[in-house]
Design a protein around this motif. Structure first.
Motif, PDB file in Angstrom:
ATOM      1  N   ILE A   6      10.474  -1.128   9.758  1.00  9.69           N
ATOM      2  CA  ILE A   6      11.045  -1.583   8.482  1.00  9.69           C
ATOM      3  C   ILE A   6      10.063  -2.503   7.756  1.00  9.69           C
ATOM      4  O   ILE A   6       9.869  -2.414   6.539  1.00  9.69           O
ATOM      5  CB  ILE A   6      12.398  -2.303   8.727  1.00  9.69           C
ATOM      6  CG1 ILE A   6      13.425  -1.282   9.216  1.00  9.69           C
ATOM      7  CG2 ILE A   6      12.877  -2.980   7.444  1.00  9.69           C
ATOM      8  CD1 ILE A   6      14.747  -1.891   9.609  1.00  9.69           C
ATOM      9  N   GLY A   7       9.415  -3.363   8.556  1.00 11.36           N
ATOM     10  CA  GLY A   7       8.410  -4.247   7.952  1.00 11.36           C
ATOM     11  C   GLY A   7       7.297  -3.446   7.300  1.00 11.36           C
ATOM     12  O   GLY A   7       6.822  -3.795   6.208  1.00 11.36           O
TER      13      GLY A   7
ATOM     14  N   ILE B 228       7.494  -0.507   6.013  1.00 11.17           N
ATOM     15  CA  ILE B 228       7.981   0.108   4.766  1.00 11.17           C
ATOM     16  C   ILE B 228       7.995  -0.918   3.638  1.00 11.17           C
ATOM     17  O   ILE B 228       7.521  -0.651   2.522  1.00 11.17           O
ATOM     18  CB  ILE B 228       9.401   0.676   4.983  1.00 11.17           C
ATOM     19  CG1 ILE B 228       9.329   1.888   5.912  1.00 11.17           C
ATOM     20  CG2 ILE B 228      10.030   1.063   3.655  1.00 11.17           C
ATOM     21  CD1 ILE B 228      10.667   2.333   6.406  1.00 11.17           C
ATOM     22  N   VAL B 229       8.541  -2.097   3.931  1.00 11.45           N
ATOM     23  CA  VAL B 229       8.601  -3.134   2.898  1.00 11.45           C
ATOM     24  C   VAL B 229       7.187  -3.515   2.468  1.00 11.45           C
ATOM     25  O   VAL B 229       6.889  -3.640   1.271  1.00 11.45           O
ATOM     26  CB  VAL B 229       9.370  -4.368   3.421  1.00 11.45           C
ATOM     27  CG1 VAL B 229       9.293  -5.515   2.413  1.00 11.45           C
ATOM     28  CG2 VAL B 229      10.821  -4.003   3.697  1.00 11.45           C
ATOM     29  N   PHE B 230       6.313  -3.678   3.453  1.00 14.02           N
ATOM     30  CA  PHE B 230       4.926  -4.041   3.151  1.00 14.02           C
ATOM     31  C   PHE B 230       4.261  -2.959   2.295  1.00 14.02           C
ATOM     32  O   PHE B 230       3.572  -3.259   1.307  1.00 14.02           O
ATOM     33  CB  PHE B 230       4.154  -4.225   4.454  1.00 14.02           C
ATOM     34  CG  PHE B 230       2.708  -4.558   4.246  1.00 14.02           C
ATOM     35  CD1 PHE B 230       2.320  -5.843   3.874  1.00 14.02           C
ATOM     36  CD2 PHE B 230       1.725  -3.586   4.392  1.00 14.02           C
ATOM     37  CE1 PHE B 230       0.979  -6.143   3.664  1.00 14.02           C
ATOM     38  CE2 PHE B 230       0.391  -3.882   4.187  1.00 14.02           C
ATOM     39  CZ  PHE B 230       0.011  -5.168   3.827  1.00 14.02           C
TER      40      PHE B 230
ATOM     41  N   SER C 107       5.711  -0.773   0.363  1.00 12.34           N
ATOM     42  CA  SER C 107       6.320  -0.711  -0.979  1.00 12.34           C
ATOM     43  C   SER C 107       5.745  -1.788  -1.882  1.00 12.34           C
ATOM     44  O   SER C 107       5.296  -1.519  -3.010  1.00 12.34           O
ATOM     45  CB  SER C 107       7.839  -0.886  -0.883  1.00 12.34           C
ATOM     46  OG  SER C 107       8.386   0.063  -0.015  1.00 12.34           O
ATOM     47  N   ILE C 108       5.745  -3.008  -1.364  1.00  7.04           N
ATOM     48  CA  ILE C 108       5.235  -4.116  -2.174  1.00  7.04           C
ATOM     49  C   ILE C 108       3.730  -3.975  -2.381  1.00  7.04           C
ATOM     50  O   ILE C 108       3.206  -4.192  -3.480  1.00  7.04           O
ATOM     51  CB  ILE C 108       5.572  -5.466  -1.506  1.00  7.04           C
ATOM     52  CG1 ILE C 108       7.095  -5.643  -1.463  1.00  7.04           C
ATOM     53  CG2 ILE C 108       4.921  -6.624  -2.249  1.00  7.04           C
ATOM     54  CD1 ILE C 108       7.553  -6.854  -0.678  1.00  7.04           C
TER      55      ILE C 108
ATOM     56  N   PHE D   4      14.552   2.628  -5.184  1.00  8.54           N
ATOM     57  CA  PHE D   4      15.092   1.663  -4.224  1.00  8.54           C
ATOM     58  C   PHE D   4      16.091   2.310  -3.267  1.00  8.54           C
ATOM     59  O   PHE D   4      16.155   1.931  -2.094  1.00  8.54           O
ATOM     60  CB  PHE D   4      15.727   0.484  -4.960  1.00  8.54           C
ATOM     61  CG  PHE D   4      14.716  -0.350  -5.695  1.00  8.54           C
ATOM     62  CD1 PHE D   4      13.526  -0.717  -5.084  1.00  8.54           C
ATOM     63  CD2 PHE D   4      14.921  -0.751  -7.001  1.00  8.54           C
ATOM     64  CE1 PHE D   4      12.570  -1.470  -5.753  1.00  8.54           C
ATOM     65  CE2 PHE D   4      13.974  -1.498  -7.681  1.00  8.54           C
ATOM     66  CZ  PHE D   4      12.797  -1.849  -7.051  1.00  8.54           C
TER      67      PHE D   4
ATOM     68  N   ILE E  29      13.935   3.944  -0.707  1.00 12.27           N
ATOM     69  CA  ILE E  29      13.405   2.963   0.262  1.00 12.27           C
ATOM     70  C   ILE E  29      14.524   2.524   1.209  1.00 12.27           C
ATOM     71  O   ILE E  29      14.325   2.403   2.425  1.00 12.27           O
ATOM     72  CB  ILE E  29      12.808   1.756  -0.484  1.00 12.27           C
ATOM     73  CG1 ILE E  29      11.562   2.193  -1.262  1.00 12.27           C
ATOM     74  CG2 ILE E  29      12.461   0.639   0.483  1.00 12.27           C
ATOM     75  CD1 ILE E  29      11.003   1.125  -2.186  1.00 12.27           C
ATOM     76  N   TRP E  30      15.701   2.329   0.661  1.00 12.34           N
ATOM     77  CA  TRP E  30      16.850   1.941   1.483  1.00 12.34           C
ATOM     78  C   TRP E  30      17.142   3.034   2.525  1.00 12.34           C
ATOM     79  O   TRP E  30      17.345   2.748   3.705  1.00 12.34           O
ATOM     80  CB  TRP E  30      18.065   1.716   0.582  1.00 12.34           C
ATOM     81  CG  TRP E  30      19.345   1.503   1.311  1.00 12.34           C
ATOM     82  CD1 TRP E  30      20.357   2.409   1.476  1.00 12.34           C
ATOM     83  CD2 TRP E  30      19.759   0.330   2.014  1.00 12.34           C
ATOM     84  NE1 TRP E  30      21.370   1.881   2.212  1.00 12.34           N
ATOM     85  CE2 TRP E  30      21.036   0.589   2.555  1.00 12.34           C
ATOM     86  CE3 TRP E  30      19.177  -0.917   2.223  1.00 12.34           C
ATOM     87  CZ2 TRP E  30      21.732  -0.349   3.303  1.00 12.34           C
ATOM     88  CZ3 TRP E  30      19.884  -1.857   2.958  1.00 12.34           C
ATOM     89  CH2 TRP E  30      21.142  -1.567   3.482  1.00 12.34           C
TER      90      TRP E  30
ATOM     91  N   VAL F 193      14.612   2.977   5.249  1.00 14.81           N
ATOM     92  CA  VAL F 193      14.874   1.867   6.174  1.00 14.81           C
ATOM     93  C   VAL F 193      16.000   2.252   7.132  1.00 14.81           C
ATOM     94  O   VAL F 193      15.914   2.034   8.354  1.00 14.81           O
ATOM     95  CB  VAL F 193      15.227   0.592   5.381  1.00 14.81           C
ATOM     96  CG1 VAL F 193      15.797  -0.472   6.300  1.00 14.81           C
ATOM     97  CG2 VAL F 193      14.003   0.057   4.660  1.00 14.81           C
TER      98      VAL F 193
END
Lengths: 293, 532
Positions: A13-14, A16-18, A20-21, A125, A128-129, A132
């Motif tokens: 998950i980290g 993916i967030v990384f 994306s940002i 979003f 992305i959700w 996750v």
């Protein structure tokens, strides 16, 4: 689709967030760097050369993203590996975010473009959700739900369990012709209580799960009720009661599987319809923009 | 053979192996919602194609300003539609330029840019929307534009302007970033190019009785005005309770009329005074009720009551030839004819003996009959020449006007049109009526002054830029007032367009009714509403 193979859920998950940002920031910084060297102005103008180029690129990416739909419809045609498609879908979607933000000039514009951009952001979003959720829930299901079945068939399988429960209880309270015993294993008021428990609580629960509002949906309540019945019936009937309790527990696990399955896939209720609407509005926006801009 | 555990799982689906062909509620839901979303957008698009006006709000960047409200849902009214061929043009990637393809000239006469701008700047100015931004709401002003539109050139004007093409002949300040920080002083205050050619002393005229010093002997009274210009003129300057022996006390508004408008008391008093003098009052006082500028000062309205122009009485053949009024605004050569006619008329009216002498015959064989050795023509010529000399002497026209040449070549110097001093800006006197005149026009009050100094042209009595900045600067800005004291800025608006206008900037008095503002082809109402 799992991102990586050897990482923990938190790690995936980290990542993916990384990603994306990171991809978004990289795109924005690229646009800012172009401004710094005088290639274009800042903030980028949607109708400037960079803005239009990003619009075209973004449109092509969206078109590619939508190709995953026919890929799913015609999965039998084996149009490339599924994993490869999903990887491309995810990465292209992430890259599309900064591209479209630059195209929009970090603004919303008029009503049509505002709606289109809002839909695009919601699609991104929700994607992305969903990604996750896919890193977390399948592993959770694997760990917590032995006897997992096909989610779409749970209600039908619940019917099979109910049939088995009816047969088992009937066997306890009746004497089959081929048997030599004169009395059923359970008889009298106890048999009536067993039948009432079966018809009022067990069968509805096995058929419909938590929707039946049966007390058996709660593990402690179910344990208590089965324990009381087990003490009341003769020892010969106890294996049958154990099996009935096992069926209820299986159904309870399927309920949980159903819940997890819902959270695993409910984002698609947003992602797909909004993607369709956004893509159609995007075409409309492009046509109008080409005509008057 | 032991039974495989997987068999138990697979046995659940006996008879339903094709279960995956029957979607579950989630799958059905997402496809149903997708279909609804798609159909909704297709429906919207269909309306867009069939009746684009109904959904044009969806494409606009915002409501148009009030003057363009009729075109809110009609993009074609202003934007030039692009064709299919444009899709394959490099211009596709310059949508901003395509967006600027507007047809403003349909309704607006495009007074262009400064003649001195470079080609690049000219190209920039050809796009109206580079400065005038619509789609910002009904109340948004299309002409109050941000300073950045001006300073993008004026921060380094040399890049966008060829000084040699400038009509003013003076170099412009190269860098101007804001009104408060580095705006140059008014160019109009520099009279080097067009010096004043009228001698006038505000100090004298603002003293009671228009004396060189308060209480001076040469005081003008209401009775004297009555004698010179009649009752109406005296009443114009009379204050309540004043008798004929009262000194005339002028105020700024006695001469400087702020577009009073027909029907006002001030206008009627002025009109009565002028009507008594048989002056064309209506042509002198056109109705201009806006009040931005003062009406031009002219002799008939403001000077004649005290300074009448008259040919002196003369004497011929033992008889007095009466004096008479002469017109203003005539050069000496032109006035001579009027003087001859006036004296001839007077001689006829007084039965001058020369009138009785028969006209000389057509031939020149016989000597003309003499009457004291003079003819009627020679006498009128003599009287007219004498009057002309007197009129253009120091106490006549030259009291106020500068002259050039002598004798037959004598000419009165024209007075430059200074109705609007700040010609490249707009200024509304009516908007500033709360301030005293002397706030911005120092040196216009009464004061003791010598006749020598009073006979010199006055400097420009307009306070410099600092007097503007006192109010027109951001709040809490430290500003220096004209008297040198420091104050905090008033916070009143101070953008470029508050004073300057770009189009027709060289014609300060030409408003929207001016010819240059009219479009080439005015439209009928129906076509106009459709934006055709």
């Amino acid at each position: 689709m799992l991102v990586g193979k050897n990482r923990s859920v938190r790690g995936r998950i980290g990542a993916i967030v990384f990603a994306s940002i990171g991809v978004t920031l990289a795109g924005v910084l690229f646009a800012a760097a172009g401004n710094a060297v005088g290639l274009w102005t800042w903030p980028p103008q949607p109708s400037g050369p960079l803005g239009v180029a990003c619009g075209v690129i973004g449109g092509l990416i969206v078109f590619f993203e939508m190709l995953i739909l026919p890929r799913k419809w015609y999965r039998g045609k084996r149009l490339g590996r599924t994993r490869l498609w999903m990887q491309a879908h995810v990465w292209a979607g992430l890259i599309c975010l900064p591209v479209i933000l630059v195209h929009a000039g970090f603004g919303f514009g008029g009503p049509l473009t505002t709606v289109t951009l809002v839909l695009f952001l919601l699609v991104t979003f929700s994607g992305i959700w969903g990604l996750v959720m896919q890193q977390w829930l399948p592993q959770k299901m694997l760990e917590e739900i032995p006897g997992e079945s096909i989610a779409a068939q749970l209600d039908r399988l619940g019917g099979s369990l109910a049939d088995e429960a009816v047969r088992s209880v009937t066997a306890l309270i009746t004497v089959r012709p081929e048997e030599e015993a004169a009395e059923p294993v359970v008889s009298g008021s106890l048999a009536a209580e067993l039948v009432a428990f079966r018809d009022a609580h067990l069968v509805p629960y096995l058929q419909e799960g938590a929707r039946s509002k049966s007390p058996l949906a709660m593990p402690a309540e179910a344990e208590q009720r089965f324990a009381r019945l087990r003490e009341a019936v003769p020892p010969a009937a106890r294996p049958t009661l154990d099996r009935l309790q096992e069926l209820a527990e299986l159904r309870r696990r399927w309920d949980k599987q159903g819940q997890l399955h819902f959270w695993l896939h409910n984002w698609l209720l947003l992602h797909l319809p909004l993607s369709v609407a956004m893509s159609a509005l995007m075409v409309l926006h492009a046509v109008r923009a080409m005509k008057f801009w | 053979m032991p039974r495989s555990p997987s068999r138990d799982l697979s046995d659940r689906y006996i008879g339903r192996r094709g279960y995956f062909r029957n979607p579950d509620s989630l799958r059905r839901g997402k496809y149903a919602l997708s279909a609804v979303a798609f159909l909704a957008v297709v429906g919207y698009a269909a309306i867009d194609v069939a009746q684009p006006q109904r959904v044009a709000y969806g494409h606009t960047h915002g409501p148009l300003a009030n003057p363009h409200a009729a075109f809110d849902h009609n993009c074609d009214a202003c934007h030039v539609p692009q064709g299919t061929a444009d899709l394959f043009s490099p211009r596709l990637f310059n949508a901003r330029a395509r967006w600027h393809d507007l047809t403003c000239e349909k309704c607006h006469a495009g007074a262009g840019h400064h003649a001195s701008v470079t080609d690049d700047a000219k190209q920039f100015h050809n796009r109206c929307s580079n400065c005038h931004h619509d789609h910002n709401g009904r109340l948004h002003s299309l002409v109050r534009i941000a300073d950045t539109h001006c300073t993008q050139c004026h921060t380094d004007l040399a890049k966008h302007h060829s000084a040699e093409l400038s009509k003013s002949g003076k170099p412009y300040q190269n860098k101007i970033t804001s009104f408060v920080s580095d705006h140059p002083e008014f160019r109009s205050l520099d009279l080097a190019a067009k010096p004043r050619t009228l001698t006038f002393s505000h100090a004298v005229h603002m003293n009671p009785g228009q004396a060189y010093a308060p209480g001076g002997k040469e005081a003008m009274t209401l009775g004297r005005i009555k004698q010179l210009a009649g009752d109406a003129a005296a009443e114009r300057y009379r204050k309540p309770g004043q008798g004929d022996d009262a000194l005339v006390v002028l105020e700024c508004a006695s001469c400087h009329k702020l577009d009073p408008g027909i029907g006002t008391t001030e206008h009627e008093k002025l009109k009565a005074a002028l009507d008594a003098l048989s002056e064309p009052t209506r042509s002198l006082l056109p109705a201009r009720p806006e009040g931005a500028y003062f009406l031009p000062i002219n002799y008939e309205a403001s000077c004649r009551s005290c300074h009448p122009l008259g040919a002196p009485a003369g004497s011929s053949a033992g008889k007095v030839v009466p004096g008479f009024d002469v017109p203003h605004r005539k050069q000496p050569a032109d006035l001579l004819g009027d003087l001859k006619a006036g004296y001839l008329k007077g001689m006829i009216a007084t039965n001058n003996p020369l009138v009785a002498v028969p006209a000389e015959p057509g031939g020149k064989i016989d000597a003309p009959p003499a009457a004291g050795g003079r003819t009627l023509a020679a006498e009128t010529e003599r009287l007219a020449q004498a009057a002309q000399r007197q009129l253009f002497s120091g106490d006549g026209c030259a009291k106020c006007h500068k002259t050039t040449g002598t004798d037959a070549g004598l000419r009165v110097s024209p007075i430059p049109d200074r109705t609007v001093w700040l010609r490249h800006a707009k200024f509304n006197h009516a908007a500033h009526r709360g301030a005293t005149c002397a706030t911005c026009h120092p040196g216009t009050a009464g004061a003791a002054i010598s006749p020598v100094d009073a006979a010199k042209p006055e400097p420009v009595q307009i306070e410099g830029m600092q007097s503007c900045r006192a109010c027109h600067s951001p709040q809490h800005t430290n500003v220096t007032l004209p008297d040198g004291t420091r104050a905090s800025g008033g916070g009143v608006r101070h953008t470029c367009t508050d004073c300057h206008r770009y189009h027709h900037g060289d014609q300060p008095l030409q408003g929207r009714g001016g010819e240059s503002w009219f479009p080439k082809e005015p439209r009928g109402l129906a076509d106009w509403l459709k934006g055709k």
